[in-house]
Design an enzyme around this catalytic site. Structure first.
Site, PDB file in Angstrom:
ATOM      1  CB  SER A  39      48.504  45.809  47.805  1.00 43.05           C
ATOM      2  OG  SER A  39      47.778  44.973  46.951  1.00 43.05           O
ATOM      3  CG  HIS A 153      48.702  48.001  42.049  1.00 43.22           C
ATOM      4  ND1 HIS A 153      47.850  46.989  41.677  1.00 43.22           N
ATOM      5  CD2 HIS A 153      49.513  47.479  43.003  1.00 43.22           C
ATOM      6  CE1 HIS A 153      48.131  45.895  42.383  1.00 43.22           C
ATOM      7  NE2 HIS A 153      49.132  46.175  43.195  1.00 43.22           N
ATOM      8  CD  GLU A 162      43.449  44.921  41.575  1.00 45.62           C
ATOM      9  OE1 GLU A 162      42.647  44.029  41.253  1.00 45.62           O
ATOM     10  OE2 GLU A 162      44.511  44.696  42.161  1.00 45.62           O
ATOM     11  CD  GLU A 204      47.690  44.721  39.109  1.00 41.52           C
ATOM     12  OE1 GLU A 204      46.465  44.895  38.964  1.00 41.52           O
ATOM     13  OE2 GLU A 204      48.177  44.032  40.023  1.00 41.52           O
ATOM     14  CG  ASP A 239      41.470  44.232  45.112  1.00 43.03           C
ATOM     15  OD1 ASP A 239      41.094  44.406  46.289  1.00 43.03           O
ATOM     16  OD2 ASP A 239      42.553  43.698  44.810  1.00 43.03           O
ATOM     17  CD  GLU A 269      40.705  40.914  45.068  1.00 42.33           C
ATOM     18  OE1 GLU A 269      40.286  40.740  43.884  1.00 42.33           O
ATOM     19  OE2 GLU A 269      41.916  40.959  45.334  1.00 42.33           O
ATOM     20  CG  ASP A 296      44.029  39.226  47.389  1.00 49.76           C
ATOM     21  OD1 ASP A 296      44.777  38.261  47.572  1.00 49.76           O
ATOM     22  OD2 ASP A 296      44.415  40.250  46.782  1.00 49.76           O
ATOM     23  CE  LYS A 321      46.497  38.246  44.368  1.00 51.50           C
ATOM     24  NZ  LYS A 321      46.553  39.400  45.283  1.00 51.50           N
ATOM     25  CB  SER A 348      44.433  36.895  41.271  1.00 59.21           C
ATOM     26  OG  SER A 348      45.023  38.174  41.205  1.00 59.21           O
ATOM     27  CG  HIS A 349      47.295  39.887  37.651  1.00 63.40           C
ATOM     28  ND1 HIS A 349      47.635  41.012  36.954  1.00 63.40           N
ATOM     29  CD2 HIS A 349      46.272  40.263  38.476  1.00 63.40           C
ATOM     30  CE1 HIS A 349      46.861  42.007  37.337  1.00 63.40           C
ATOM     31  NE2 HIS A 349      46.028  41.589  38.235  1.00 63.40           N
ATOM     32  NE  ARG A 350      50.313  38.881  44.512  1.00 60.47           N
ATOM     33  CZ  ARG A 350      50.334  38.829  45.843  1.00 60.47           C
ATOM     34  NH1 ARG A 350      50.705  37.727  46.455  1.00 60.47           N
ATOM     35  NH2 ARG A 350      49.990  39.863  46.572  1.00 60.47           N
ATOM     36  CE  LYS A 372      42.621  40.645  41.307  1.00 56.09           C
ATOM     37  NZ  LYS A 372      42.752  41.734  42.298  1.00 56.09           N
TER      38      LYS A 372
HETATM   39  C1  2PG Z   1      45.667  42.204  44.370  1.00 56.46           C
HETATM   40  C2  2PG Z   1      46.913  42.082  43.560  1.00 56.46           C
HETATM   41  C3  2PG Z   1      46.746  41.848  42.093  1.00 56.46           C
HETATM   42  P1  2PG Z   1      49.236  42.695  44.521  1.00 56.46           P
HETATM   43  O1  2PG Z   1      45.622  42.911  45.385  1.00 56.46           O
HETATM   44  O2  2PG Z   1      44.697  41.532  44.080  1.00 56.46           O
HETATM   45  O3  2PG Z   1      46.055  42.831  41.441  1.00 56.46           O
HETATM   46  O4  2PG Z   1      47.839  43.072  43.845  1.00 56.46           O
HETATM   47  O5  2PG Z   1      49.851  41.617  43.739  1.00 56.46           O
HETATM   48  O6  2PG Z   1      50.024  43.950  44.519  1.00 56.46           O
HETATM   49  O7  2PG Z   1      48.914  42.218  45.923  1.00 56.46           O
HETATM   50 MG    MG Z   2      43.530  42.042  45.928  1.00 55.46          MG
END
Ligand code: 2PG
Ligand code: MG
Length: 397
Positions: A39, A153, A162, A204, A239, A269, A296, A321, A348-350, A372
């Site tokens: 996303s 997701h 999330e 995730e 999120d 978020e 984000d 990120k 944050s992870h992805r 996160k």
């Molecule tokens: C988010 C991320 C991580 P994505 O939106 O914060 O959870 O998702 O990497 O798919 O953008």
């Molecule tokens: Mg996000």
């Protein structure tokens, strides 16, 4: 100095191709791999298909960086940026640049006999000093751990992406003990309530029970916390990833009010779409104290986007990120600016991850307010938890 550069395509956690970069200097050899978003914010730098990014690394980047000395992150990243030359890194690919930049950090850390997090900390300290923090604290980042997921997701589950928990604890190990206990109680609760097939995992690693009620996951988390004796041991976060949600701002505001009233909501978020800045502003005015309202997709680790967000006073926290911006140095510049603005910083992870645990070092290194992560399940998620633990163990001995 860098003596050898290789790159290849590897699989990510969603069965798609991403890149891995290997750098060598004498006896030292390091690798780094790059995650991808699902996303994604529309203003993230371009992530090229893996085979194209690999080709760019081998044919264009490698000849330019071979011979570059180590421990020179700013100039090195500047060289990468100039080599690409486009504002959104579309020529060589933000993913190609980031893989090389991360691997260079690892190699530089090795050459300086530092852990990666210590090396990143040294890079971050001067910037934090300018922001009136004379010392960068070596305190653990607060965990924001995913328990239930939906949105892009886990299509067909809940509308928001999330549902997170933020343990109240002073160490990583204590925090992980809280989330693992909650996670297993939640598995049992969801299985009892919806049948065992409802305990399927989203991208995730979190549970993804089907529900149309956007706040039902918080009710499940609350019930699980009471059943496991964990009430009061954590706060919750959301999120919304509102760019992918069909509710309008009015409906969203009602839901946020309800969530704030009924649950210990501490973190929110992307509550609105990335081009709806005014809605962020009114939410922040209402909830400024006690609630982190984080950008984000809104801010995409990009200082220009951050300046716009700050000019209107629309957020008080932000997601970091590295792959949204494409180099380690630019990531640290975003952190520096966020601190100057007084925003909380959450690494944050992805959605599509690899086993690379760079972000755990980044979070410790910059003294992030939070990190996160996915659920404590699936190897690519667990890798980050385990690295956080490893760093903590070295600090406690
Ligand atoms: C988010 C991320 C991580 P994505 O939106 O914060 O959870 O998702 O990497 O798919 O953008
Ligand atoms: Mg996000």
């Amino acid at each position: 100095m860098i003596e050898n550069v290789t790159a290849r395509s590897i699989l990510n956690s969603r069965g798609e191709w991403t890149i891995e970069v290997t750098l060598r200097s004498g006896e030292w050899k390091v690798t780094a791999s790059v995650p991808q978003g699902e996303s994604r914010g529309s203003r993230e730098v371009v992530s090229l298909p893996a085979d194209q990014a690999v080709k760019n690394i081998l044919e264009i980047i490698a000849p330019t960086i071979i011979g570059h000395k180590l421990g020179d992150q700013n100039n090195f990243d500047d060289k990468l940026k100039k080599l690409d030359g486009t504002p959104n890194k579309e020529k060589l690919g933000g993913n190609a640049l980031l893989g090389v930049s991360m691997a260079y950090s690892r190699l530089s850390a090795l050459s300086a006999n530092l852990s990666l997090w210590q090396y990143l900390r040294e890079l971050a300290i001067p910037s934090v000093k300018n922001a009136q923090h004379s010392v960068l604290p070596v305190t653990p980042p607060r965990l924001l751990s995913l328990m239930i997921e939906g949105g892009l997701h886990a299509p067909g589950a809940s509308p928001f992406q999330e549902y997170l928990v933020l343990p109240r604890a002073t160490t990583i190990i204590e925090s992980i003990n809280i989330i693992t206990k909650l996670y297993s109680t939640l598995r049992q609760l969801i299985s009892d309530r919806f049948g065992s097939s409802a305990t399927r995992l989203g991208d995730e690693g979190a549970f993804a029970p089907a529900t149309n009620d956007p706040l039902a996951p918080f009710a499940l988390i609350t019930e699980a916390s009471q059943a496991s004796g964990l009430a009061d041991k954590f706060e919750v976060g959301l999120d919304a990833a509102a760019d992918n949600v069909s509710l309008n701002p009015e409906e969203l505001n009602i839901l946020y009010d309800q969530a704030r009233m009924n649950y210990p909501l501490r973190y929110l978020e992307d509550p609105f779409k990335e081009n709806e800045l005014d809605n962020f502003v009114s939410l922040l005015t209402k909830f400024d104290k006690g609630l982190m309202i984080a950008g984000d997709d809104l801010t995409v680790t990009n200082v220009e986007r951050m300046k716009l967000a700050q000019a209107k006073k629309s957020i008080n926290a932000m997601i970091i990120k590295p792959n949204q911006i494409g180099t380690v140095t630019e990531t640290l510049e975003a952190v520096k600016l966020a601190r100057e603005y007084g925003w909380k910083v959450i690494v944050s992870h992805r959605g599509q991850e690899t086993n690379d645990d760079f972000i755990a070092d980044l979070a410790w290194g910059i003294g992030a307010d939070g990190i996160k992560l996915g659920a404590p399940a699936r190897g690519e998620r667990v890798a980050k938890y385990n690295r956080l633990l490893e760093i903590e163990a070295t600090l406690l001995t």
